[in-house]
Design an enzyme around this catalytic site. Structure first.
Site, short mmCIF file in Angstrom:
data_model
loop_
_atom_site.label_atom_id
_atom_site.label_comp_id
_atom_site.label_asym_id
_atom_site.label_seq_id
_atom_site.Cartn_x
_atom_site.Cartn_y
_atom_site.Cartn_z
N CYS A 118 -4.89 -1.59 8.34
CA CYS A 118 -5.55 -1.70 7.03
C CYS A 118 -4.60 -1.25 5.92
CB CYS A 118 -6.83 -0.87 7.00
SG CYS A 118 -8.22 -1.60 7.90
N CYS A 228 -11.96 1.21 5.18
CA CYS A 228 -10.64 0.65 5.45
C CYS A 228 -9.56 1.32 4.63
CB CYS A 228 -10.64 -0.85 5.18
SG CYS A 228 -11.10 -1.23 3.50
FE1 SF4 Z 1 -6.17 -5.10 10.20
FE2 SF4 Z 1 -8.00 -3.75 8.85
FE3 SF4 Z 1 -7.97 -6.42 8.73
FE4 SF4 Z 1 -8.71 -5.24 10.98
S1 SF4 Z 1 -9.77 -5.08 8.98
S2 SF4 Z 1 -7.24 -6.95 10.82
S3 SF4 Z 1 -7.45 -3.43 11.01
S4 SF4 Z 1 -6.44 -5.07 7.96
#
Ligand code: SF4
Length: 240
Positions: A118, A228
């Site tokens: 994230c 996130c």
């Molecule tokens: Fe990556 Fe966060 Fe998107 Fe999941 S929600 S793919 S962990 S950026």
């Protein structure tokens, strides 16, 4: 940056459109932007803000892992309202280094891994856009999750050192749907298949009736820690 009296503003009873009109006027349309993930809440705010000012800034963080249906909705929304999103993407080097070292699905390995993903896919691009404004507008609602219970309409975002405006923070999910239907606003058809909060495809799933709205996001984690990183750092007590 023009200083806002948050305590006074939060004691006033403004509706969501009035909040948006006020903040666009106070900050100037180039100094504030709406963050859209194409959720139903953000679709409501997109409709409102473009009605008030067709040149208002609306940005989208393209993590590279969204559902195709999200991109389809983005296209449809642009055509419906005749505008363009500002799109921010992760840095190539971050993705190349991390995925080369840890693999494409490393975010399932641990909370720290998920937060790292994230961070590079969402938080860093967000910081770039937030560096260009004095405030951002978000579609957060109090009843979405335990981490959002204390949010207010006008806040100081301590992590980003700008204002954060949550015009529909007191709306229920039913209020959002009523507005969507009343104004024929386009929305993702994932909502028709049990999704109630939509983010990246690998980290979002449909939820069962009666489950928490955000329970389909990072469903393998403790609900009290599921943010996130985009909405951490708002200090409710600061400047009150
Ligand atoms: Fe990556 Fe966060 Fe998107 Fe999941 S929600 S793919 S962990 S950026």
């Amino acid at each position: 940056m023009r200083e806002l009296d948050l305590k006074a503003l939060n004691s006033e009873k403004k509706n969501a459109a009035d909040v948006i009109s006020y903040i666009l006027e106070m900050m100037g349309p180039s100094n504030i932007a709406l963050a859209s993930s194409l959720s139903i809440e953000d679709q409501v705010l997109t409709h409102m803000i473009l009605n008030i000012n067709p040149k208002a800034r609306i940005f989208f963080i393209d993590t590279g892992r969204h559902f195709q249906k999200t991109y389809d909705l983005m296209e449809e929304t642009m055509q419906s309202y005749k505008f363009n999103y500002e799109v921010y993407a992760p840095e190539n080097g971050d993705i190349e280094e991390t995925v080369s070292r840890l693999g494409p699905n490393f975010f399932y390995d641990s909370v720290d891994s998920r937060k790292r993903c994230c961070e590079i896919r969402k938080v860093k691009p967000l910081k770039r856009v937030l560096g260009t404004v004095d405030g951002w507008i978000c579609g957060l609602r109090r009843d979405q999750s335990p981490t959002r219970q204390d949010m207010k309409v006008f806040e100081w975002d301590n992590g980003n050192s700008i204002y954060k405006i949550n015009p529909i923070v007191f709306w229920s999910e039913e209020d959002v749907w009523e507005y969507i239907k009343a104004h024929s606003i386009p929305y993702s058809n994932l909502y028709r298949n049990g999704f109630r909060s939509i983010g990246c495809q690998p980290c979002t799933r449909a939820v069962q009736p009666g489950e928490d709205v955000r329970s389909g996001r990072w469903w393998w984690e403790d609900p009290d820690k599921k943010e996130c990183g985009l909405h951490l750092g708002t200090a409710h007590s600061i400047k009150y």
